[in-house]
Design an enzyme around this catalytic site. Structure first.
Site, PDB file in Angstrom:
ATOM      1  N   GLU A 188      -2.830  -7.371   5.655  1.00  0.00           N
ATOM      2  CA  GLU A 188      -3.602  -7.006   4.460  1.00  0.00           C
ATOM      3  C   GLU A 188      -3.402  -8.008   3.329  1.00  0.00           C
ATOM      4  OE1 GLU A 188      -2.060  -2.764   4.166  1.00  0.00           O
ATOM      5  OE2 GLU A 188      -4.187  -2.528   3.711  1.00  0.00           O
ATOM      6  N   TYR A 240     -19.038  -0.465 -21.607  1.00  0.00           N
ATOM      7  CA  TYR A 240     -18.630  -0.357 -20.197  1.00  0.00           C
ATOM      8  C   TYR A 240     -18.775  -1.680 -19.454  1.00  0.00           C
ATOM      9  CZ  TYR A 240     -23.588   1.079 -20.247  1.00  0.00           C
ATOM     10  OH  TYR A 240     -24.928   1.171 -20.500  1.00  0.00           O
ATOM     11  N   GLU A 245      -1.300   2.470  -6.136  1.00  0.00           N
ATOM     12  CA  GLU A 245      -0.670   3.088  -7.307  1.00  0.00           C
ATOM     13  C   GLU A 245      -0.286   2.021  -8.345  1.00  0.00           C
ATOM     14  OE1 GLU A 245      -0.086   3.935  -4.193  1.00  0.00           O
ATOM     15  OE2 GLU A 245       0.447   6.063  -4.006  1.00  0.00           O
ATOM     16  N   LYS A 263      -9.724   3.714  -1.213  1.00  0.00           N
ATOM     17  CA  LYS A 263      -9.592   2.548  -0.328  1.00  0.00           C
ATOM     18  C   LYS A 263     -10.381   2.825   0.954  1.00  0.00           C
ATOM     19  CE  LYS A 263      -6.056  -0.660   1.376  1.00  0.00           C
ATOM     20  NZ  LYS A 263      -4.606  -0.907   1.502  1.00  0.00           N
TER      21      LYS A 263
HETATM   22  N1  LIG Z   1      -0.129   6.392  -1.435  1.00  0.00           N
HETATM   23  C1  LIG Z   1      -0.397   5.251  -0.728  1.00  0.00           C
HETATM   24  N2  LIG Z   1      -0.345   5.289   0.594  1.00  0.00           N
HETATM   25  C2  LIG Z   1      -0.600   4.166   1.297  1.00  0.00           C
HETATM   26  C3  LIG Z   1      -0.953   2.974   0.654  1.00  0.00           C
HETATM   27  C4  LIG Z   1      -1.028   2.977  -0.764  1.00  0.00           C
HETATM   28  O1  LIG Z   1      -1.342   1.958  -1.421  1.00  0.00           O
HETATM   29  N3  LIG Z   1      -0.750   4.126  -1.420  1.00  0.00           N
HETATM   30  N4  LIG Z   1      -1.250   1.851   1.401  1.00  0.00           N
HETATM   31  C5  LIG Z   1      -1.188   1.872   2.711  1.00  0.00           C
HETATM   32  C6  LIG Z   1      -1.593   0.697   3.514  1.00  0.00           C
HETATM   33  O2  LIG Z   1      -1.757  -0.467   2.741  1.00  0.00           O
HETATM   34  C7  LIG Z   1      -2.881   1.087   4.251  1.00  0.00           C
HETATM   35  O3  LIG Z   1      -3.948   1.251   3.331  1.00  0.00           O
HETATM   36  C8  LIG Z   1      -3.312   0.118   5.320  1.00  0.00           C
HETATM   37  O4  LIG Z   1      -4.370   0.686   6.057  1.00  0.00           O
HETATM   38  C9  LIG Z   1      -0.773   3.046   3.467  1.00  0.00           C
HETATM   39  N5  LIG Z   1      -0.504   4.204   2.649  1.00  0.00           N
END
Ligand SMILES: Nc1nc2c(c(=O)[nH]1)N=C([C@H](O)[C@@H](O)CO)CN2
Length: 116
Positions: A21, A53, A73, A98
Site C-alpha cells: 500500500e 468550500y 485515523e 476507504k
Molecule cells: N481502523 C483502521 N483499520 C485498518 C486500517 C486503518 O487505517 N484504520 N488500515 C488497514 C489497511 O491499511 C487496509 O486498509 C488494507 O486493505 C486495515 N485496518
C-alpha cells in the site's frame, strides 16, 4: 450551528499499513462538515465572509497528495488540525471511507472535534 459541508470528496493518497500500500496511491472518499455561521455571508452576499468550500477542497486535496500515513485515523486528525489552523472554526466532523479496503463492506472512520 450552521455548517458548510463537502460530501464524497474523492482524494488520492499513499495510505495503508501494508508494504504494497505504501507504494501506490489509493482512493479515499471524504465527507467533511464544518461549523460555520452562514448568516453573516448570507446577509452581505459576500464570499469573503463565508467558509469557501473550494478553498477547503483545494487544501485537503493538496495535503493528501503530498503526505503519507499508515492509518486513516492519522490522516483524519492531521486534516482536522490543518483545516482548523487555516479557517478557525469551532467544530468539525470528518468521515473517511476507504473503498476496496475489504471486498465485503464499505469501511472507514469518522471523527468529531470541537475547539474552545
Ligand atoms: N481502523 C483502521 N483499520 C485498518 C486500517 C486503518 O487505517 N484504520 N488500515 C488497514 C489497511 O491499511 C487496509 O486498509 C488494507 O486493505 C486495515 N485496518
Amino acid at each position: 450551528m450552521d455548517q458548510v459541508f463537502l460530501q464524497n470528496l474523492n482524494v488520492k493518497t499513499y495510505i495503508g499499513v501494508f508494504a504494497w500500500e505504501q507504494r501506490i496511491q489509493q482512493e479515499l472518499i471524504l465527507d467533511i462538515k464544518i461549523d460555520w455561521p452562514n448568516h453573516l455571508s448570507a446577509k452581505n452576499d459576500d464570499l469573503t465572509l463565508a467558509l469557501d468550500y473550494s478553498q477547503v477542497a483545494d487544501l485537503v486535496l493538496i495535503f493528501c497528495e503530498n503526505n503519507q500515513f499508515e492509518l486513516i485515523e492519522t490522516l483524519a486528525e492531521s486534516l482536522c488540525e490543518l483545516l482548523r489552523a487555516q479557517f478557525s472554526f469551532s467544530a468539525i466532523e470528518l468521515k473517511i471511507t476507504k473503498p476496496g479496503a475489504i471486498p465485503e463492506a464499505e469501511v472507514g472512520i469518522s471523527i468529531s472535534r470541537k475547539y474552545a
